[in-house]
Motif scaffolding. Structure first.
Motif, PDB file in Angstrom:
ATOM      1  N   SER A  17       0.896  -1.130  -0.105  1.00 42.61           N
ATOM      2  CA  SER A  17       0.016   0.474   0.144  1.00 42.61           C
ATOM      3  C   SER A  17       0.726   1.016  -0.068  1.00 42.61           C
ATOM      4  O   SER A  17       1.548   1.168   0.825  1.00 42.61           O
ATOM      5  CB  SER A  17      -0.914  -0.432   1.172  1.00 42.61           C
ATOM      6  OG  SER A  17      -1.423   1.310   1.130  1.00 42.61           O
ATOM      7  N   SER A  19      -1.109   4.211   0.231  1.00 37.22           N
ATOM      8  CA  SER A  19      -1.708   5.764   0.286  1.00 37.22           C
ATOM      9  C   SER A  19      -1.359   6.033   1.752  1.00 37.22           C
ATOM     10  O   SER A  19      -1.424   7.723   1.425  1.00 37.22           O
ATOM     11  CB  SER A  19      -3.122   5.497   0.500  1.00 37.22           C
ATOM     12  OG  SER A  19      -3.770   4.686   1.791  1.00 37.22           O
ATOM     13  N   GLU A  20      -0.484   5.924   2.694  1.00 36.47           N
ATOM     14  CA  GLU A  20       0.580   6.443   3.081  1.00 36.47           C
ATOM     15  C   GLU A  20       0.693   7.156   3.245  1.00 36.47           C
ATOM     16  O   GLU A  20       0.928   8.313   3.570  1.00 36.47           O
ATOM     17  CB  GLU A  20       0.581   5.819   4.582  1.00 36.47           C
ATOM     18  CG  GLU A  20       1.263   6.662   5.696  1.00 36.47           C
ATOM     19  CD  GLU A  20       1.651   5.503   6.950  1.00 36.47           C
ATOM     20  OE1 GLU A  20       2.476   6.344   7.557  1.00 36.47           O
ATOM     21  OE2 GLU A  20       1.396   4.422   6.890  1.00 36.47           O
ATOM     22  N   ALA A  23      -0.192  10.379   1.558  1.00 37.07           N
ATOM     23  CA  ALA A  23      -1.213  11.043   2.285  1.00 37.07           C
ATOM     24  C   ALA A  23      -0.176  12.627   2.234  1.00 37.07           C
ATOM     25  O   ALA A  23      -0.520  13.706   2.959  1.00 37.07           O
ATOM     26  CB  ALA A  23      -2.305  10.354   3.513  1.00 37.07           C
TER      27      ALA A  23
END
Length: 99
Positions: A17, A19-20, A23
């Motif tokens: 992943s 997305s962190e 962000a």
């Protein structure tokens, strides 16, 4: 004014992943006052002075390192048009007019 597409990818993290990391990059962009930006599913488009954008890209490249990544691959694509004004919205509008 330049348009730059940037994609920052941490390599060898414990998760697939991203997305962190995305962000956290968006939080960096939100603090920048001299550029406009737009998140896309595959990267981020930044609009502004090219020298300013290069400084911003350097900050974005550092984000995964600050979050523990040991290797980062950053890709940039530059559209620097000097014959007339260009912007993200103008480019989209131009295509939509032809549909």
């Amino acid at each position: 004014m330049a348009l730059v597409e940037v994609t920052v990818v941490p390599i060898g993290t414990e998760s697939s992943s991203l997305s962190e990391y995305v962000a956290n990059c968006q939080k960096v962009l939100a603090k920048e006052t001299e550029i406009e930006y737009q998140l896309t599913p595959m990267g981020t488009i930044i609009e502004g002075d090219l020298d300013t954008i290069f400084e911003v890209v350097k900050k974005l490249h550092e984000v995964p390192f600050q979050k523990g990544a040991m290797r980062v691959s950053t890709s940039i694509k530059i559209d620097d048009r000097r014959d007339k004004e260009a912007s993200m919205q103008q480019k989209i509008h131009s295509v939509n007019n032809k549909l």
